[in-house]
Write an enzyme that holds these catalytic residues in place. Structure first.
Site, PDB file in Angstrom:
ATOM      1  N   ASP A  67       0.886  -1.244   0.029  1.00 62.26           N
ATOM      2  CA  ASP A  67       0.103   0.000  -0.033  1.00 62.26           C
ATOM      3  C   ASP A  67       0.845   1.396  -0.077  1.00 62.26           C
ATOM      4  O   ASP A  67       2.213   1.307  -0.084  1.00 62.26           O
ATOM      5  CB  ASP A  67      -0.905  -0.073   1.053  1.00 62.26           C
ATOM      6  CG  ASP A  67      -0.110  -0.268   2.483  1.00 62.26           C
ATOM      7  OD1 ASP A  67       1.048  -0.438   2.564  1.00 62.26           O
ATOM      8  OD2 ASP A  67      -0.883  -0.645   3.525  1.00 62.26           O
ATOM      9  N   ASP A 136      -7.153  -1.996  14.236  1.00 63.98           N
ATOM     10  CA  ASP A 136      -8.599  -2.145  13.904  1.00 63.98           C
ATOM     11  C   ASP A 136      -8.788  -3.479  13.218  1.00 63.98           C
ATOM     12  O   ASP A 136      -9.541  -3.691  12.625  1.00 63.98           O
ATOM     13  CB  ASP A 136      -9.247  -0.930  13.331  1.00 63.98           C
ATOM     14  CG  ASP A 136      -8.543  -0.677  11.937  1.00 63.98           C
ATOM     15  OD1 ASP A 136      -7.714  -1.462  11.529  1.00 63.98           O
ATOM     16  OD2 ASP A 136      -9.155   0.159  11.324  1.00 63.98           O
ATOM     17  N   HIS A 138      -7.036  -4.381  10.497  1.00 70.18           N
ATOM     18  CA  HIS A 138      -6.794  -4.355   9.096  1.00 70.18           C
ATOM     19  C   HIS A 138      -5.748  -5.132   8.598  1.00 70.18           C
ATOM     20  O   HIS A 138      -4.529  -4.923   9.354  1.00 70.18           O
ATOM     21  CB  HIS A 138      -6.917  -3.019   8.390  1.00 70.18           C
ATOM     22  CG  HIS A 138      -5.819  -2.209   8.973  1.00 70.18           C
ATOM     23  ND1 HIS A 138      -6.094  -0.746   9.118  1.00 70.18           N
ATOM     24  CD2 HIS A 138      -4.545  -2.094   8.662  1.00 70.18           C
ATOM     25  CE1 HIS A 138      -4.765  -0.177   9.529  1.00 70.18           C
ATOM     26  NE2 HIS A 138      -3.936  -0.968   9.330  1.00 70.18           N
ATOM     27  N   GLU A 143      -9.618  -1.619   5.413  1.00 76.70           N
ATOM     28  CA  GLU A 143     -10.337  -1.151   6.805  1.00 76.70           C
ATOM     29  C   GLU A 143     -11.710  -1.791   7.028  1.00 76.70           C
ATOM     30  O   GLU A 143     -12.203  -2.630   5.921  1.00 76.70           O
ATOM     31  CB  GLU A 143     -10.467   0.282   6.830  1.00 76.70           C
ATOM     32  CG  GLU A 143      -9.278   1.169   6.583  1.00 76.70           C
ATOM     33  CD  GLU A 143      -8.593   1.392   7.751  1.00 76.70           C
ATOM     34  OE1 GLU A 143      -8.475   0.333   8.526  1.00 76.70           O
ATOM     35  OE2 GLU A 143      -7.753   2.327   7.937  1.00 76.70           O
TER      36      GLU A 143
HETATM   37  C1  GLP Z   1      -0.349   0.719   8.417  1.00 76.55           C
HETATM   38  C2  GLP Z   1      -0.017  -0.267   7.248  1.00 76.55           C
HETATM   39  C3  GLP Z   1      -0.366  -1.755   7.639  1.00 76.55           C
HETATM   40  C4  GLP Z   1       0.345  -1.966   8.824  1.00 76.55           C
HETATM   41  C5  GLP Z   1      -0.165  -1.288   9.986  1.00 76.55           C
HETATM   42  C6  GLP Z   1       0.108  -1.392  11.234  1.00 76.55           C
HETATM   43  O1  GLP Z   1      -1.652   0.886   8.572  1.00 76.55           O
HETATM   44  N1  GLP Z   1      -0.761   0.068   5.885  1.00 76.55           N
HETATM   45  O2  GLP Z   1       0.210  -2.356   6.730  1.00 76.55           O
HETATM   46  O3  GLP Z   1       0.253  -3.400   9.337  1.00 76.55           O
HETATM   47  O4  GLP Z   1       0.151  -0.053   9.783  1.00 76.55           O
HETATM   48  O5  GLP Z   1       1.513  -0.801  11.713  1.00 76.55           O
HETATM   49  P1  GLP Z   1       2.446  -0.954  12.975  1.00 76.55           P
HETATM   50  O6  GLP Z   1       3.276  -2.198  12.472  1.00 76.55           O
HETATM   51  O7  GLP Z   1       3.369   0.363  13.059  1.00 76.55           O
HETATM   52  O8  GLP Z   1       1.682  -1.169  14.182  1.00 76.55           O
END
Ligand code: GLP
Length: 260
Positions: A67, A136, A138, A143
């Site tokens: 993404d 959440d 995802h 989402e």
């Molecule tokens: C973002 C990314 C996800 C990732 C999430 C969690 O939303 N798009 O791919 O899994 O962050 O991030 P973190 O590992 O910093 O908690």
């Protein structure tokens, strides 16, 4: 689904790196799906370490990132382009033309998304997709409410995700509201999934994803539908798992299991 509980985030990262290394050793021209976020950082550091020791070669590897934020130029410090180059790509020997990251600045999102999906198909599909998880529930930026058969497309971020990611930006208002993301269906097409999570902030999402019902309200739960999914968590992220003892029993018994 295989659930591996490790003591610390560092142990989690090493276990995930072993999964990636196994794939690359078996298939040097493997296609890897990459994730951003703070969780996979240790995994990338471990892969870089193995590369520097001469144990991992990326010269034939192709990558596709999950993404990117919409509206951030690739030079923006919080863009996922920057994140990947700074934390991983510039430390390994992957040819730049083999790197794919969704564009957050295209002038035609539907056309770009269709092209991205086609590029993944042309590359032969993703051999191993690395995943994190949002608080959440995802995966990528799928989402709550995302179709479980969705493909790469534009998504609006949830308030929860904007709050979570505000820590990386100067002001909450600077967090982009839209992102371009592989769909849940795109992710499920990968031959193998490895989801990593650490810290108590992920315990609820992990419990829902691994032991809850499959639901578009927690898109990570869709990995229950995948035949080759491994979830690697640290102690804190495992806190909500009711079947934890059972996962640990399976993992301990794995080396002695019949191989054929
Ligand atoms: C973002 C990314 C996800 C990732 C999430 C969690 O939303 N798009 O791919 O899994 O962050 O991030 P973190 O590992 O910093 O908690």
């Amino acid at each position: 689904m295989e659930v591996i509980v490790q003591k610390t985030p560092a142990d989690m990262s090493r276990a995930a790196a072993r999964e990636v290394a196994n794939v690359l050793n078996a298939k040097p021209n493997a296609v890897l799906g990459m994730a951003t976020g703070s969780t996979p950082l240790g995994l990338y550091q471990e892969l870089v370490r193995l590369h520097k020791r001469g144990e991992l070669d990326f010269s034939h590897v192709t990558t596709f990132n999950l993404d990117e934020y919409v509206g951030l130029p690739i030079t923006h410090p919080q863009s996922y382009h920057q994140f990947m180059h700074e934390n991983f790509f510039r430390h390994i020997n992957i040819p730049p033309q083999n790197i794919h990251i969704p564009s957050g600045t295209t002038n035609n999102y539907p056309a770009f998304c269709a092209w991205y999906e086609q590029r993944i198909r042309d590359a032969g599909g993703i051999d191993l997709q690395i995943l994190g998880i949002g608080s959440d529930g995802h995966i990528a930026f799928n989402e709550p409410g995302s179709s479980l058969s969705s493909r790469t497309r534009l998504k609006t971020l949830s308030k929860q995700t904007i709050d979570d990611n505000a820590r990386f930006f100067e002001r909450r208002d600077d967090v982009p509201v839209y992102a371009i993301t592989m769909g849940v269906g795109t992710i499920l097409d990968a031959r193998r999934l490895v989801l990593v999570a650490s810290g108590k902030g992920k315990a609820k999402a992990i419990a829902q994803a691994v032991e809850g019902p499959v639901t578009s309200m927690v898109t990570a739960s869709a990995i229950q539908m995948h035949r080759e999914a491994t979830v690697i968590v640290d102690d804190a992220a495992a806190a909500g798992l009711e079947m934890r003892d059972y996962y640990e029993f399976i993992y301990a018994a794995k080396p002695s299991a019949p191989k054929s």
